[in-house]
Design a protein around this motif. Structure first.
Motif, PDB file in Angstrom:
ATOM      1  N   PHE A  60      -7.274  -0.193 -12.789  1.00  0.00           N
ATOM      2  CA  PHE A  60      -7.172  -0.282 -11.331  1.00  0.00           C
ATOM      3  C   PHE A  60      -5.769   0.115 -10.853  1.00  0.00           C
ATOM      4  O   PHE A  60      -5.616   0.788  -9.831  1.00  0.00           O
ATOM      5  N   ASP A  61      -4.773  -0.318 -11.603  1.00  0.00           N
ATOM      6  CA  ASP A  61      -3.398  -0.005 -11.223  1.00  0.00           C
ATOM      7  C   ASP A  61      -3.107   1.491 -11.364  1.00  0.00           C
ATOM      8  O   ASP A  61      -2.349   2.065 -10.578  1.00  0.00           O
ATOM      9  N   THR A  62      -3.718   2.126 -12.368  1.00  0.00           N
ATOM     10  CA  THR A  62      -3.476   3.555 -12.593  1.00  0.00           C
ATOM     11  C   THR A  62      -4.250   4.415 -11.597  1.00  0.00           C
ATOM     12  O   THR A  62      -3.671   5.225 -10.872  1.00  0.00           O
ATOM     13  N   LEU A  63      -5.571   4.241 -11.564  1.00  0.00           N
ATOM     14  CA  LEU A  63      -6.406   5.106 -10.733  1.00  0.00           C
ATOM     15  C   LEU A  63      -6.329   4.736  -9.261  1.00  0.00           C
ATOM     16  O   LEU A  63      -6.483   5.597  -8.390  1.00  0.00           O
ATOM     17  N   GLY A  64      -6.091   3.462  -8.982  1.00  0.00           N
ATOM     18  CA  GLY A  64      -5.987   3.042  -7.590  1.00  0.00           C
ATOM     19  C   GLY A  64      -4.879   3.754  -6.838  1.00  0.00           C
ATOM     20  O   GLY A  64      -4.973   3.960  -5.621  1.00  0.00           O
ATOM     21  N   ARG A  65      -3.844   4.165  -7.548  1.00  0.00           N
ATOM     22  CA  ARG A  65      -2.718   4.866  -6.924  1.00  0.00           C
ATOM     23  C   ARG A  65      -3.109   6.272  -6.446  1.00  0.00           C
ATOM     24  O   ARG A  65      -2.396   6.891  -5.661  1.00  0.00           O
ATOM     25  N   TYR A  66      -4.221   6.791  -6.977  1.00  0.00           N
ATOM     26  CA  TYR A  66      -4.685   8.125  -6.584  1.00  0.00           C
ATOM     27  C   TYR A  66      -5.840   8.054  -5.588  1.00  0.00           C
ATOM     28  O   TYR A  66      -6.399   9.089  -5.213  1.00  0.00           O
ATOM     29  N   SER A  67      -6.223   6.837  -5.165  1.00  0.00           N
ATOM     30  CA  SER A  67      -7.356   6.666  -4.253  1.00  0.00           C
ATOM     31  C   SER A  67      -6.979   7.072  -2.834  1.00  0.00           C
ATOM     32  O   SER A  67      -5.801   7.277  -2.509  1.00  0.00           O
ATOM     33  N   ASN A  68      -7.983   7.127  -1.985  1.00  0.00           N
ATOM     34  CA  ASN A  68      -7.715   7.358  -0.567  1.00  0.00           C
ATOM     35  C   ASN A  68      -7.081   6.106   0.035  1.00  0.00           C
ATOM     36  O   ASN A  68      -6.956   5.072  -0.617  1.00  0.00           O
ATOM     37  N   ALA A  69      -6.696   6.195   1.273  1.00  0.00           N
ATOM     38  CA  ALA A  69      -5.893   5.140   1.900  1.00  0.00           C
ATOM     39  C   ALA A  69      -6.584   3.781   1.867  1.00  0.00           C
ATOM     40  O   ALA A  69      -5.959   2.754   1.565  1.00  0.00           O
ATOM     41  N   LEU A  70      -7.891   3.750   2.160  1.00  0.00           N
ATOM     42  CA  LEU A  70      -8.602   2.477   2.207  1.00  0.00           C
ATOM     43  C   LEU A  70      -8.618   1.805   0.841  1.00  0.00           C
ATOM     44  O   LEU A  70      -8.276   0.617   0.710  1.00  0.00           O
ATOM     45  N   TYR A  71      -9.020   2.556  -0.179  1.00  0.00           N
ATOM     46  CA  TYR A  71      -9.102   1.953  -1.513  1.00  0.00           C
ATOM     47  C   TYR A  71      -7.720   1.675  -2.102  1.00  0.00           C
ATOM     48  O   TYR A  71      -7.542   0.735  -2.874  1.00  0.00           O
ATOM     49  N   ARG A  72      -6.741   2.493  -1.722  1.00  0.00           N
ATOM     50  CA  ARG A  72      -5.378   2.216  -2.176  1.00  0.00           C
ATOM     51  C   ARG A  72      -4.921   0.855  -1.661  1.00  0.00           C
ATOM     52  O   ARG A  72      -4.275   0.085  -2.367  1.00  0.00           O
TER      53      ARG A  72
ATOM     54  N   THR B 193       0.831  -1.214   0.000  1.00  0.00           N
ATOM     55  CA  THR B 193       0.000   0.000   0.000  1.00  0.00           C
ATOM     56  C   THR B 193       0.860   1.256   0.000  1.00  0.00           C
ATOM     57  O   THR B 193       0.589   2.216  -0.734  1.00  0.00           O
ATOM     58  N   LEU B 194       1.918   1.267   0.801  1.00  0.00           N
ATOM     59  CA  LEU B 194       2.806   2.432   0.861  1.00  0.00           C
ATOM     60  C   LEU B 194       3.521   2.666  -0.460  1.00  0.00           C
ATOM     61  O   LEU B 194       3.769   3.812  -0.859  1.00  0.00           O
ATOM     62  N   ALA B 195       3.851   1.569  -1.145  1.00  0.00           N
ATOM     63  CA  ALA B 195       4.575   1.695  -2.423  1.00  0.00           C
ATOM     64  C   ALA B 195       3.646   2.002  -3.594  1.00  0.00           C
ATOM     65  O   ALA B 195       4.106   2.362  -4.688  1.00  0.00           O
ATOM     66  N   PHE B 196       2.352   1.886  -3.353  1.00  0.00           N
ATOM     67  CA  PHE B 196       1.363   2.037  -4.430  1.00  0.00           C
ATOM     68  C   PHE B 196       1.032   3.517  -4.602  1.00  0.00           C
ATOM     69  O   PHE B 196       0.000   4.017  -4.158  1.00  0.00           O
ATOM     70  N   ARG B 197       1.938   4.233  -5.233  1.00  0.00           N
ATOM     71  CA  ARG B 197       1.823   5.677  -5.424  1.00  0.00           C
ATOM     72  C   ARG B 197       1.859   6.015  -6.919  1.00  0.00           C
ATOM     73  O   ARG B 197       2.357   5.225  -7.726  1.00  0.00           O
ATOM     74  N   PRO B 198       1.358   7.190  -7.309  1.00  0.00           N
ATOM     75  CA  PRO B 198       1.380   7.562  -8.736  1.00  0.00           C
ATOM     76  C   PRO B 198       2.797   7.589  -9.292  1.00  0.00           C
ATOM     77  O   PRO B 198       3.750   7.971  -8.611  1.00  0.00           O
ATOM     78  N   HIS B 199       2.922   7.179 -10.551  1.00  0.00           N
ATOM     79  CA  HIS B 199       4.206   7.247 -11.224  1.00  0.00           C
ATOM     80  C   HIS B 199       4.494   8.701 -11.622  1.00  0.00           C
ATOM     81  O   HIS B 199       3.590   9.421 -12.066  1.00  0.00           O
ATOM     82  N   PRO B 200       5.736   9.159 -11.493  1.00  0.00           N
ATOM     83  CA  PRO B 200       6.056  10.531 -11.913  1.00  0.00           C
ATOM     84  C   PRO B 200       5.914  10.682 -13.425  1.00  0.00           C
ATOM     85  O   PRO B 200       6.221   9.765 -14.185  1.00  0.00           O
TER      86      PRO B 200
ATOM     87  N   ASP C 137     -15.837  11.689 -10.021  1.00  0.00           N
ATOM     88  CA  ASP C 137     -16.586  10.792  -9.133  1.00  0.00           C
ATOM     89  C   ASP C 137     -16.929   9.474  -9.810  1.00  0.00           C
ATOM     90  O   ASP C 137     -18.018   8.920  -9.640  1.00  0.00           O
ATOM     91  N   ILE C 138     -15.978   8.963 -10.588  1.00  0.00           N
ATOM     92  CA  ILE C 138     -16.217   7.737 -11.329  1.00  0.00           C
ATOM     93  C   ILE C 138     -15.504   6.538 -10.715  1.00  0.00           C
ATOM     94  O   ILE C 138     -15.875   5.401 -10.924  1.00  0.00           O
ATOM     95  N   PHE C 139     -14.457   6.827  -9.922  1.00  0.00           N
ATOM     96  CA  PHE C 139     -13.651   5.737  -9.376  1.00  0.00           C
ATOM     97  C   PHE C 139     -13.571   5.904  -7.860  1.00  0.00           C
ATOM     98  O   PHE C 139     -13.321   7.012  -7.377  1.00  0.00           O
ATOM     99  N   PRO C 140     -13.788   4.828  -7.112  1.00  0.00           N
ATOM    100  CA  PRO C 140     -13.847   4.960  -5.648  1.00  0.00           C
ATOM    101  C   PRO C 140     -12.570   5.527  -5.044  1.00  0.00           C
ATOM    102  O   PRO C 140     -11.467   5.062  -5.337  1.00  0.00           O
ATOM    103  N   GLY C 141     -12.747   6.553  -4.232  1.00  0.00           N
ATOM    104  CA  GLY C 141     -11.623   7.126  -3.509  1.00  0.00           C
ATOM    105  C   GLY C 141     -10.804   8.136  -4.274  1.00  0.00           C
ATOM    106  O   GLY C 141      -9.851   8.705  -3.733  1.00  0.00           O
ATOM    107  N   VAL C 142     -11.140   8.414  -5.525  1.00  0.00           N
ATOM    108  CA  VAL C 142     -10.372   9.363  -6.345  1.00  0.00           C
ATOM    109  C   VAL C 142     -11.129  10.680  -6.430  1.00  0.00           C
ATOM    110  O   VAL C 142     -12.268  10.723  -6.910  1.00  0.00           O
ATOM    111  N   ALA C 143     -10.492  11.762  -5.999  1.00  0.00           N
ATOM    112  CA  ALA C 143     -11.142  13.074  -5.969  1.00  0.00           C
ATOM    113  C   ALA C 143     -10.915  13.856  -7.264  1.00  0.00           C
ATOM    114  O   ALA C 143     -11.705  14.729  -7.605  1.00  0.00           O
TER     115      ALA C 143
END
Length: 462
Positions: A269-281, A5-12, A200-206
């Protein structure tokens, strides 16, 4: 789980260079207004179509866009497909930019404004086709017109392909593909309608998300028939024909197809999940552990996220007796299925037969086509051109692949190209998306220029 989860961050990412996009925004609005006034409603029965409206639309194009026919070749494909050929410096890596100008029928009495009057009110242009997809036809032609006036010559050939029967799964697009294939043309890039810039299309992504379809689901028109002796409704059998169909319908709804994580959805999931809140990440970083939980949530809620994970069944039609006091001799129930990548029409029919488990019912696929191939992303040149064009117009949006759950003419091009992408170059609110194929379809005036800006960026890369 925590380390993943900690490593699951957006790619630069490096912001793309923004190319000049000056164009006449008022002309884009005025021209779309005129295009919308043509009631180009396609119908499965051609005899019910208004040929005058289609002729008016075709006659309008050279009047609104004078430079495109001056520079581009033109031919009709299929019944009323339009194909413009814009010669580039090379024919090695051609591009096809697609849209359709036919629209679905309307129930005028349910609209707040006449659907083909092109009324502008409160900063919006009302009309059937404003979003689906005359705004895209307008955007492509406005961009080409603008660049031609600047004496721009594309690096490679660009083909502009507009279908007149997409809404009825017609032959314009297949005929265009046949023609290009016959000439040995293999597009390095194809872009058609599809995803959009949404919130508001993907859970946890603002943040807003720009979803580019790299593939699309297949489709099946499924039908089951129950026969009986008919008779008077005063003495019904213990299990009527309609009752047997209803039981089968509930069995299918209570036993959804198993989930399949297709390549397009896994990458989404791999792309947008990295921008989700902590739970969904945590969930998307550890699908090996939480896939079952996600599956349960999706099956419970239904909707778009559920449709990305499985073949779906929507019961849409039912017919029986013409009178309430007459038992039907034959009753029918029909469903529209959308087939996930990895399923086939054959195994879907087998599954339905096993679940329904009623030999007295006749089951058949009236019509079907398989899921499309999935196009490349990553370092693929075609993908990067589309992605850079999106980022140039919507720098704040997260660009992600996704699986298109509806159908488009783009699927036909998978026969001649491995780089077919589906993106409607507009920012759409949830309210506006609901009007596509619905009532009160309309487009904000400041959105009309977005497809123009996108295609200006894209054409300058082709």
């Amino acid at each position: 789980v925590c380390l993943r989860t900690l490593a699951f961050r957006p790619h630069p990412e490096t912001p793309p260079a923004v190319l000049p996009v000056d164009f006449d925004r008022q002309k884009a609005i005025d021209d779309l207004q005129r295009l919308v006034r043509c009631a180009t409603i396609s119908n499965y029965d051609p005899a019910k179509e208004d040929e005058v409206a289609f002729h008016e639309f075709l006659a309008l194009l050279p009047d609104l866009f004078t430079e495109v026919p001056r520079v581009c070749s033109f031919e009709v494909t299929g019944r009323r497909g339009l194909l413009y050929g814009w010669k580039g410096k090379s024919d090695a890596n051609p591009t096809v930019l697609m849209a359709h100008y036919d629209v679905v029928p309307v129930h005028e009495e349910l609209w707040e404004k006449p659907p083909f009057a092109g009324i502008i009110e409160n900063g919006e242009l009302w009309g059937r086709g404003t979003l689906d997809t005359k705004a895209t036809v307008n955007g492509i032609l406005q961009a080409a017109e603008t660049l031609i006036k600047q004496d721009f010559i594309p690096e490679n050939d660009i083909w502009l392909a507009f279908g007149g029967d997409e809404e009825v799964a017609g032959q314009d697009a297949p005929a265009t593909v046949d023609l290009l294939e016959k000439r040995g043309i293999r597009p390095a890039l194809v872009v058609d309608e599809g995803g959009a810039v949404v919130e508001d299309i993907f859970p946890g992504v603002a943040r807003s998300c720009a979803l580019i379809g790299t593939g699309e689901k297949g489709m099946m028109h499924f039908e089951m028939v129950a026969e009986s002796g008919g008779g008077h409704a005063s003495a019904p059998p213990s299990h009527s024909a309609i009752g047997r169909l209803a039981e089968a319908c509930l069995k299918v709804e209570n036993h959804p197809f198993r989930r399949r994580l297709s390549p397009a959805v896994a990458e989404m999931f791999d792309t947008l999940g990295r921008y989700s809140n902590a739970l969904y990440r945590m969930i998307f970083a550890n699908l090996w552990l939480f896939a079952g939980v996600l599956d349960l949530i999706c099956k419970k809620k239904g909707g778009e996220l559920n449709a990305l994970l499985r073949t779906t069944v929507a019961w849409t039609q039912a017919s029986g007796s013409k009178q309430t006091n007459v038992m039907p001799a034959s009753a029918t129930m029909g469903a529209n299925l959308r087939l996930i990548t990895g399923d086939t029409a054959e195994n879907v029919l087998d599954y339905l037969a096993r679940i329904i488990d009623n030999p007295s019912l006749k089951l058949r696929a009236v019509f079907s086509h398989e899921p499309s191939a999935i196009s490349e992303t990553g370092d693929s040149a075609g993908w990067l051109k589309v992605k850079r064009s999106v980022q140039s117009v919507w720098p704040e949006a997260i660009v992600s692949p996704y699986l298109m759950i509806a159908c488009s003419d783009a699927r036909h091009y998978c026969r001649i190209s491995d780089h077919v992408y589906r993106f409607s170059a507009m920012a759409m609110s949830g309210e506006h998306r609901k009007t596509i194929h619905g009532n009160n379809e309309r487009i904000p005036l400041d959105t009309i220029g977005q497809p123009v800006a996108f295609y200006l960026q894209l054409m300058q890369q082709c």
